[in-house]
Design an enzyme around this catalytic site. Structure first.
Site, PDB file in Angstrom:
ATOM      1  N   ARG A   5       0.857  -1.188   0.000  1.00 57.69           N
ATOM      2  CA  ARG A   5       0.000   0.000   0.000  1.00 57.69           C
ATOM      3  C   ARG A   5       0.893   1.237   0.000  1.00 57.69           C
ATOM      4  O   ARG A   5       1.395   1.664   1.031  1.00 57.69           O
ATOM      5  CB  ARG A   5      -0.901  -0.029   1.243  1.00 57.69           C
ATOM      6  N   HIS A  40      -3.813   4.298   4.509  1.00 59.59           N
ATOM      7  CA  HIS A  40      -4.920   3.347   4.666  1.00 59.59           C
ATOM      8  C   HIS A  40      -6.216   3.991   4.195  1.00 59.59           C
ATOM      9  O   HIS A  40      -6.970   3.416   3.407  1.00 59.59           O
ATOM     10  CB  HIS A  40      -5.038   2.919   6.120  1.00 59.59           C
ATOM     11  N   TYR A  89       4.208   5.471  11.159  1.00 54.20           N
ATOM     12  CA  TYR A  89       4.468   4.083  11.529  1.00 54.20           C
ATOM     13  C   TYR A  89       5.277   3.298  10.501  1.00 54.20           C
ATOM     14  O   TYR A  89       5.569   2.129  10.722  1.00 54.20           O
ATOM     15  CB  TYR A  89       3.145   3.350  11.807  1.00 54.20           C
TER      16      TYR A  89
END
Length: 394
Positions: free
Chosen positions: A289, A293, A302
């Protein structure tokens, strides 16, 4: 074919007969037919282009490339619309175009799709107008397309719930005699899309159990983009996800999810296996990805930027373009025309999104049941009276 009528007592043929030894005997894990540099490679169990003429194969690959470019444009425009306040949220698919287009183009018209909330590329392949996708994220409807028209279900927000829906639908197909008849225009399969995070959900594991027990004609297609929001895949599984399928009694296969040719070939084989009455398959499309998100997420908190840049070199669109150019299968006019088509699509999406009408508050009652119940009608009338009470205040 009903359970018990095949060669393995209800769970389909021996795994080695279906996908060969490499998927469960420690051999090469990843099915790949097109390298990140755009070079074709062979695989002992899967191939692309069998039965096609060179011209037909080239036309299909150009079609894959067009689908991926336009799907990325949908994603880019929707992200920008959200940033400008026109959408409440948007779930990005940046970097996952090959996984979705390969799987979407492997479907037959009679097959049925149960998506998550990110399958914009599969929706494109099924003919859903992307403006209808925007309505859900703008908050003017709950998904306005007709699932029966496209054999593409409404987006599912509850993580993993669609895998149970898909399994039940597949069992219904099986009992309706639409599986294992040998008629290519009748035999059908179901595909359920979900992510690596959803694979940890109880619903998904229950779906695996039911699908295996009843030999349901369903393909579980997991886009492993390696992040369940901010949770890395290493926190979710000690083994590659595709190997989980063996514990439930059906085959699993890991495919390069940034390789549209391999994704198409593997999904096509899994769907055909389901249509033939040989039961479920787990396909893990190993991808990344590259975006967030959703548009409410900040992935820089993160994950490392170096990881994103490393995966950018594996871009599914660029590797397909490199293959087309290297082999003289597309000229500059093709790319220029496609760029213009993408610009036209972007303009249509911007205009169409802003012109989406707000719904009538009473429309929420319209599709609760196929036939209106007395209780629901009473609620509707009460809500209508409540809304009417505001008219005299202005």
């Amino acid at each position: 074919m009903t359970p018990g009528n095949d060669r393995s007592g209800g769970f389909g043929p021996d795994l080695a007969e279906v996908f060969g030894p490499s998927q469960h005997d420690g051999g090469p894990e990843l099915v790949q037919l097109l390298t990140p540099e755009g070079e074709r490679v062979s695989h002992p169990e899967f191939s692309f282009g069998d039965g096609m003429t060179p011209a037909e194969e080239a036309e299909m690959i150009r079609g894959f490339y067009r689908d991926m470019v336009l799907t990325r444009r949908i994603d880019t425009e929707a992200t920008a619309l959200q940033r400008h306040g026109e959408l409440g949220i948007w779930a990005q698919l940046l970097g996952q175009e090959a996984a979705q287009i390969g799987a979407g183009r492997a479907l037959r018209p009679q097959d049925y799709v149960f998506p998550t909330y990110r399958e914009h590329g599969v929706a494109w392949c099924r003919g859903v107008d992307p403006i209808e996708l925007l309505g859900l994220y703008r908050g003017v409807d709950q998904g306005a397309w007709d699932p029966a028209k496209y054999n593409f279900h409404l987006y599912t927000i509850v993580i993993g719930a669609q895998t149970l829906h898909a399994t039940g639908y597949a069992m219904g197909m099986q009992r309706d005699g639409a599986v294992g008849t040998g008629d290519p225009d009748r035999d059908a399969a179901v595909i359920a899309h979900f992510g690596d995070g959803a694979s940890s959900q109880g619903d998904v594991n229950e779906a695996f159990i039911f699908a295996a027990s009843y030999n349901a004609p369903v393909v579980f297609f997991c886009q492993n983009n390696q992040w369940a929001i901010s949770e890395p895949i290493e926190r979710q599984s000690r083994i590659p996800l595709y190997q989980r399928a063996l514990g439930f009694g059906f085959p699993g296969v890991r495919v390069d999810g940034n390789d549209v040719l391999a994704t198409y070939a593997v999904t096509q084989a899994a769907l055909q296996r389901a249509r033939d009455g040989q039961g479920p398959t787990f396909v893990e499309a190993y991808t990344y990805r590259m975006g967030a998100h959703t548009t409410t997420d900040d992935p820089t908190r993160y994950r490392l930027s170096d990881d994103v840049e490393r995966w950018r070199l594996k871009c599914p669109i660029e590797r397909t373009k490199a293959y087309l150019q290297r082999n003289g299968l597309a000229d500059q006019a093709f790319f220029d025309d496609l760029s213009a088509e993408a610009d036209e699509l972007g303009a249509r999406l911007r205009e169409g999104c802003k012109n989406l009408a707000d719904p009538s508050p009473l429309s929420i009652f319209d599709h609760v049941y196929a036939e209106q119940t007395p209780e629901l009608e009473a609620q509707r009338e009460g809500f209508a009276a409540y809304l009417d009470s505001f008219e005299g205040a202005h």
